[in-house]
Design a protein around this motif. Sequence first.
Motif, short mmCIF file in Angstrom:
data_model
loop_
_atom_site.label_atom_id
_atom_site.label_comp_id
_atom_site.label_asym_id
_atom_site.label_seq_id
_atom_site.Cartn_x
_atom_site.Cartn_y
_atom_site.Cartn_z
N LEU A 75 0.85 -1.19 0.00
CA LEU A 75 0.00 0.00 0.00
C LEU A 75 0.89 1.23 0.00
N ASN A 76 0.79 2.02 -1.05
CA ASN A 76 1.62 3.20 -1.24
C ASN A 76 0.91 4.41 -0.66
N ALA A 77 1.50 5.01 0.40
CA ALA A 77 0.90 6.18 1.06
C ALA A 77 1.87 7.36 1.08
N VAL A 78 2.68 7.49 0.03
CA VAL A 78 3.60 8.62 -0.06
C VAL A 78 3.26 9.46 -1.29
N ASP A 79 4.01 10.55 -1.47
CA ASP A 79 3.76 11.47 -2.58
C ASP A 79 3.85 10.74 -3.92
N PRO A 80 3.08 11.17 -4.92
CA PRO A 80 3.04 10.46 -6.20
C PRO A 80 4.36 10.43 -6.95
N ARG A 81 5.33 11.25 -6.58
CA ARG A 81 6.63 11.17 -7.25
C ARG A 81 7.31 9.82 -7.01
N PHE A 82 6.86 9.08 -5.96
CA PHE A 82 7.45 7.78 -5.65
C PHE A 82 6.62 6.62 -6.17
N VAL A 83 5.58 6.91 -6.94
CA VAL A 83 4.69 5.83 -7.39
C VAL A 83 5.45 4.76 -8.17
N MET A 84 6.22 5.16 -9.16
CA MET A 84 6.81 4.16 -10.06
C MET A 84 7.83 3.24 -9.37
N PRO A 85 8.74 3.72 -8.55
CA PRO A 85 9.64 2.76 -7.89
C PRO A 85 8.90 1.80 -6.96
N ILE A 86 7.86 2.27 -6.27
CA ILE A 86 7.11 1.37 -5.39
C ILE A 86 6.31 0.38 -6.22
N PHE A 87 5.67 0.87 -7.25
CA PHE A 87 4.90 0.06 -8.20
C PHE A 87 5.78 -1.03 -8.81
N ASP A 88 6.96 -0.65 -9.31
CA ASP A 88 7.88 -1.60 -9.93
C ASP A 88 8.44 -2.57 -8.90
N GLY A 89 8.75 -2.05 -7.72
CA GLY A 89 9.32 -2.90 -6.67
C GLY A 89 8.34 -3.95 -6.20
N ALA A 90 7.07 -3.60 -6.12
CA ALA A 90 6.04 -4.56 -5.71
C ALA A 90 5.91 -5.68 -6.74
N LEU A 91 5.90 -5.32 -8.03
CA LEU A 91 5.77 -6.33 -9.08
C LEU A 91 6.96 -7.29 -9.06
N ALA A 92 8.16 -6.75 -8.91
CA ALA A 92 9.35 -7.59 -8.87
C ALA A 92 9.33 -8.56 -7.70
N ALA A 93 8.68 -8.17 -6.61
CA ALA A 93 8.59 -9.02 -5.43
C ALA A 93 7.43 -10.01 -5.49
N GLY A 94 6.60 -9.91 -6.54
CA GLY A 94 5.45 -10.79 -6.65
C GLY A 94 4.32 -10.43 -5.73
N ALA A 95 4.21 -9.13 -5.37
CA ALA A 95 3.15 -8.66 -4.48
C ALA A 95 2.12 -7.87 -5.26
N ASP A 96 0.87 -7.85 -4.76
CA ASP A 96 -0.13 -6.95 -5.29
C ASP A 96 0.15 -5.54 -4.78
N TYR A 97 -0.48 -4.55 -5.41
CA TYR A 97 -0.13 -3.15 -5.15
C TYR A 97 -1.40 -2.30 -5.10
N LEU A 98 -1.42 -1.32 -4.20
CA LEU A 98 -2.50 -0.33 -4.14
C LEU A 98 -1.89 1.04 -3.93
N ASP A 99 -2.49 2.06 -4.54
CA ASP A 99 -2.06 3.43 -4.26
C ASP A 99 -3.27 4.35 -4.22
N MET A 100 -3.03 5.58 -3.80
CA MET A 100 -4.08 6.59 -3.69
C MET A 100 -3.87 7.75 -4.63
N ALA A 101 -2.75 7.73 -5.35
CA ALA A 101 -2.44 8.71 -6.40
C ALA A 101 -1.59 8.00 -7.42
#
Length: 400
Positions: A75-101
């Motif tokens: 669950l991504n709860a930081v500023d949207p400038r960090f969306v892509m590294p968290i998004f990519d990192g979750a996929l690489a780890a085999g985890a599902d992902y949620l964000d708010m922006a």
Amino acid sequence: MRILLVGAGGVGSAAVAIAARRAFFDTMVVADYDLDRARRAVAGHGDRFIPAQLDASAADAVTALCRAHRITHVLNAVDPRFVMPIFDGALAAGADYLDMAMSLSRPHPTRPYSETGVKLGDEQFAAAAAWTGAGRLALVGIGVEPGLSDIFARYAADELFSSIDEIGVRDGANLTVDGYDFAPSFSIWTTIEECLNPPVIWEADRGWYTTEPFSEPEVFDFPAGIGPVECVNVEHEEVLLIPRWVPAKRVTFKYGLGDEFIEVLKTLHKLGLDAVDSVQVRGVTVSPRDVVAAALPDPATLGDRMRGKTCAGTLVTGTGTDGRPREVYLYHVVDNEWSMREYGHQAVVWQTAVNPIVALELLATGVWSGVGVLGPEALPPRPFLDLLTAYGAPWGIREQ
């Protein structure tokens, strides 16, 4: 379910307080660049919560932390400038992902106020095939706006209308903060981003196009005693999400900012203080926007001084299921006095945080499921709205 919550600021801390009352998950790792802030967020909430340090700008670090704690959902709860590294990192780890922006936009290089450039979420949707191929879900824009507002749109299309002319998200509040002339109740970094970028509008016969910031002002009468507030066009994810799943002739987002707030934002822009590119100041490299954010009070600390209510909602016009013209406003109101008394968190961050926790519970129980990159309106709305009410946060509907 084992959750990694990235960000222990206002929204992240509120999410912890909300999740602590629910039993659907086993572990929540709460990670922040500032380990002490993560520790404060989890303090007193029990052994299921584990603080951790994380640099959210590094996808490899996100992946490593996920693997270390066997994370199933990020669950991504930081500023949207960090969306892509968290998004990519979750996929690489085999985890599902949620964000708010969603991933950031970039204006059209020559026609910013008529044509879109890189749209909000474009980078994430470009990776949809990879998520589908991995059998993983990225549920994007599942805060309050975007999030609950999108769910309202889907609910209206499913149960209230036979055809829709316009879906217009309308956000307003009567919040005040004692002792401050200017104190935003949400991340000023994000607020600057969405308010000064060219707003996007969707029309079925034209597609997505842009207009001038703060355009098309209208006075909207908000419920629960908030009353009339002038709203203006602002760039927001709903306009990029709703048309993908909900048929409508037009989709807009308008925010009740107020004249003073608009003038402050315009001044920041004139002075270049909205810029994200770093400059040198007496030998120190710093982003002007980060300086503005650092100079203003932390929104998470303002709850005791805040008064009033905040309202998020979706105005839908079209033809009802009975064949007659219909216009309704579906909305969710949070009173700051209530959220502070019940959870110890101010209304705006609490209202944002409750929705991804509801979504996580629906995913944990299998009521919601999916693969690929999906918006909230791609999933059944009624279970979400019922569970939101069960969380003690009922929603309303007003015939216009």
